[in-house]
Design a protein around this motif. Structure first.
Motif, PDB file in Angstrom:
ATOM      1  N   GLY A   1       0.891  -0.547   0.719  1.00  0.00           N
ATOM      2  CA  GLY A   1       0.014  -0.027   0.402  1.00  0.00           C
ATOM      3  C   GLY A   1       0.793   1.680  -0.030  1.00  0.00           C
ATOM      4  O   GLY A   1       1.186   1.549  -0.740  1.00  0.00           O
ATOM      5  N   SER A   2       0.650   1.987   1.003  1.00  0.00           N
ATOM      6  CA  SER A   2       1.735   3.023   1.014  1.00  0.00           C
ATOM      7  C   SER A   2       2.705   2.637   1.173  1.00  0.00           C
ATOM      8  O   SER A   2       3.411   1.855   1.236  1.00  0.00           O
ATOM      9  CB  SER A   2       1.347   4.500   2.800  1.00  0.00           C
ATOM     10  N   GLY A   3       3.974   3.930   0.901  1.00  0.00           N
ATOM     11  CA  GLY A   3       5.300   3.867   0.336  1.00  0.00           C
ATOM     12  C   GLY A   3       5.138   3.073  -0.405  1.00  0.00           C
ATOM     13  O   GLY A   3       7.090   2.511  -0.382  1.00  0.00           O
ATOM     14  N   LEU A   4       5.079   2.123  -1.625  1.00  0.00           N
ATOM     15  CA  LEU A   4       5.269   1.797  -2.741  1.00  0.00           C
ATOM     16  C   LEU A   4       6.356   1.795  -3.312  1.00  0.00           C
ATOM     17  O   LEU A   4       7.356   1.331  -3.339  1.00  0.00           O
ATOM     18  CB  LEU A   4       3.631   1.266  -3.773  1.00  0.00           C
ATOM     19  N   ASP A   5       6.442   3.104  -3.289  1.00  0.00           N
ATOM     20  CA  ASP A   5       7.485   3.760  -4.853  1.00  0.00           C
ATOM     21  C   ASP A   5       9.272   2.515  -3.491  1.00  0.00           C
ATOM     22  O   ASP A   5      10.035   2.985  -4.591  1.00  0.00           O
ATOM     23  CB  ASP A   5       7.294   4.919  -4.807  1.00  0.00           C
ATOM     24  N   THR A   6       8.952   3.582  -1.927  1.00  0.00           N
ATOM     25  CA  THR A   6      10.581   3.208  -1.754  1.00  0.00           C
ATOM     26  C   THR A   6      10.603   1.663  -1.463  1.00  0.00           C
ATOM     27  O   THR A   6      11.949   1.156  -1.011  1.00  0.00           O
ATOM     28  CB  THR A   6       9.689   4.354  -0.409  1.00  0.00           C
ATOM     29  N   LEU A   7       8.661   1.125  -1.528  1.00  0.00           N
ATOM     30  CA  LEU A   7       9.623  -0.566  -1.537  1.00  0.00           C
ATOM     31  C   LEU A   7      10.358  -0.842  -2.551  1.00  0.00           C
ATOM     32  O   LEU A   7      11.295  -1.801  -2.762  1.00  0.00           O
ATOM     33  CB  LEU A   7       8.123  -1.159  -0.717  1.00  0.00           C
ATOM     34  N   LEU A   8       9.445  -0.669  -3.889  1.00  0.00           N
ATOM     35  CA  LEU A   8      10.144  -1.199  -5.010  1.00  0.00           C
ATOM     36  C   LEU A   8      11.371  -1.054  -5.612  1.00  0.00           C
ATOM     37  O   LEU A   8      12.349  -2.111  -5.584  1.00  0.00           O
ATOM     38  CB  LEU A   8       8.991  -0.887  -6.374  1.00  0.00           C
TER      39      LEU A   8
END
Length: 578
Positions: free
Chosen positions: A386-393
């Motif tokens: 969910g939130s923070g997807l770009d950082t996770l990817l």
């Protein structure tokens, strides 16, 4: 303007996004026109012949079909001819085009994507007899998209539904309307006359349309204007902008056509049933090309778009294989709870140069299993995608790029995820929450596949009730001798995880409403196989009848809890010792 659209004098530039309005927005627009409200101005681009040959244009949709015809067709501008491109207002113009000349077909709720009757074709109708009762929409007129069959009058009833497009066939606003109403059995209704007259006035009586005409032939300046004017209304998503910019910046391929085609292929070809969007495709493209994955205007440079175009065949292949893997893991549009999980899968397959043989080779079976377990756990855990997807990817991409093991680096990936607050371990409260998952719930399939990993999920498996739900009615439970004070407990438990299993489609059909002990005796006549099946599915002490259901349910719940603690991470195991 609609007449000019049908003469193909007005077209859409490739920088325009897809048609995104739904039935409610279309009906509100027509309602506004009938009430005499302004519907906004339009921004047009006067495209000279020499400019028109350098760019891609599209026609306006008339018959929208969510599956079979969701996109506008490419337009052909004759050599040496100019055209007028709509920079702002295409959603409104397409909506009016559909309302007057076309149809709208969207998927029925809960229907399967490939079902023949999942997309009923509807046209816009006006209720001549009644006003709107839809307080949420705030409309005056009762405008609805209906199938022609639903709009037909019942025997003995007045024909109250008037197809909006048929107003174009009325000869005038007086006698022709009265004749139409008489034909429908509502000739004496002044309200019906007023409603049809209002529609006639809105559609047939010419009103000046406010527009601004851009004459500059510099595409970069036109794009800047386009972005500015599309910052309001239904917000232009960054994926739409990326497609728009890529379409103009790619040299050999048509970005819009390529993305459209790939989305369709990963969703519905080769038996797949998914609902991936172009956002996911574009996010994967940015990931694989090592571009900043955030959908920011500053990332959509000509250099970055050139990277995406250059590596498009590899991006396409990686996504198709990733979708096939997810299908082999047993996922489809109904139980895949986070579409973004495909991004790191595709990236991993790309980095290791995996071809089609990876999907079924014995040598890669262990790696596929490790990948499957990681995917499943990430879908079971709340809040991962969910939130923070770009950082996770980005963190996962960094780990995959640094990986030199030749296999999926589960531990390194999970460490990177935990570092940004996306750890995959589960505490006691989370484990207990999973035990209360219900039949057909979003995460139920994933949890069952974690619990009982020996199944070949590339074949069709169903979520199945161990004790058949059809036997759990108050009447049948009473007839089975269940005490009255226990019946509510039975009804509350029947759809919960401890009474669920994954069963092959054929076996599920054969089982039907048989009690589990009876069916297992028939399905596994060999004692050794029967004992193995009972142990693998936590069916120890399986009762012969419904009387022992509660005890079985509680015992299997405890066994499932222990399994979950074992497979879902150390923190859960540590928590169980507190």
């Amino acid at each position: 303007m609609l007449t000019a659209i049908h003469r193909r004098e007005y077209l859409m530039p490739a920088i325009q996004r897809e048609f995104v309005w739904g039935p409610d927005q279309i009906t509100k627009l027509v309602d506004s026109l009938m009430r005499g409200y302004p519907v906004g101005s339009f921004l047009l681009w006067d495209v000279k012949p020499e400019t028109a040959q350098s760019y891609t244009f599209y026609e306006f949709l008339t018959n929208y079909h969510e599956r079979d015809n969701p996109y506008a067709d490419k337009a052909t501008v004759p050599h040496g001819s100019p055209t007028t491109a709509v920079l702002d207002g295409q959603q409104r113009l397409t909506s009016l085009n559909i309302a007057l000349y076309g149809s709208f077909a969207e998927k029925k709720k809960y229907a399967w994507w490939n079902s023949a009757d999942a997309f009923p074709v509807k046209r816009l109708y006006l209720n001549l007899v009644d006003d709107s009762e839809d307080e949420e929409l705030g409309t005056k007129y009762d405008l609805r998209f209906l199938t022609d069959r639903d709009a037909a009058a019942a025997d003995g009833e007045p024909h109250k539904w008037f197809r909006v497009g048929a107003v174009l066939d009325l000869a005038n606003a007086g006698p022709a309307i009265m004749k139409e109403l008489e034909h429908r059995g509502i000739g004496g209704s002044g309200d019906a006359f007023q409603r049809l007259y209002d529609l006639y006035e809105a559609v047939r009586v010419l009103k000046p349309m406010n527009y601004f005409l851009v004459t500059d032939q510099d595409a970069d300046k036109v794009l800047e204007i386009f972005v500015r004017v599309n910052s309001g209304g239904t917000t232009l998503s960054y994926s739409d902008l990326l497609l728009s910019m890529a379409t103009n910046q790619w040299k050999e391929l048509d970005a819009r056509e390529e993305v459209r085609s790939l989305v369709s292929e990963i969703n519905s070809n080769a038996g797949r049933q998914f609902s991936f969007s172009k956002d996911v495709v574009l996010k994967t493209a940015l990931t694989i090309t090592d571009v900043d994955v955030r959908f920011k205007v500053s990332n959509f440079t000509q250099t970055n778009m050139a990277k995406v175009e250059e590596q498009w065949p590899q991006i396409e292949g990686a996504l198709l294989r990733a979708a096939t893997l997810l299908q082999q893991f047993g996922y489809n549009e109904r139980n895949l709870t986070a579409n973004s999980v495909i991004v790191p899968i595709a990236h991993y397959l790309h980095l290791r140069g995996a071809g089609d043989s990876y999907l079924d080779s014995t040598a890669d079976a262990a790696d596929r299993l490790a990948l499957q377990r990681w995917v499943t756990r990430s879908l079971v855990k709340r809040g991962i995608w969910g939130s923070g997807l770009d950082t996770l990817l980005t963190r996962i991409r960094d780990v995959l790029r640094a990986n030199t093991t030749g296999v999926f680096p589960v531990l390194a990936v999970e460490d990177a995820m935990a570092a940004v607050g996306k750890g995959l371990s589960f505490d006691n409260a989370e484990i207990d929450e999973l035990l209360n998952l219900k039949y057909a719930g979003q995460r139920t399939f994933s949890v069952l596949s974690v619990l009982y990993p020996g199944l070949d999920l590339s074949k069709k498996f169903h979520e199945d009730h161990v004790f058949p739900k059809s036997r759990f009615t108050k009447k049948k439970l009473t007839e089975a001798g269940i005490p009255h004070d226990k019946i509510d407990d039975y009804l509350a438990a029947v759809n919960l995880l401890p009474n669920l299993q994954l069963l092959a489609g054929t076996a599920n059909i054969e089982k039907q409403d048989a009690l589990p002990a009876t069916w297992i005796e028939t399905a596994f006549p060999n004692e050794a196989k029967r004992a193995s099946y009972l142990a693998e599915n936590d069916f120890d002490s399986l009762p012969l009848d419904l009387d022992g259901f509660s005890e079985f349910f509680e015992q299997r719940k405890l066994r499932i809890r222990n399994r979950l603690i074992k497979v879902l991470g150390d923190s859960a195991a540590q928590g169980s010792n507190d």
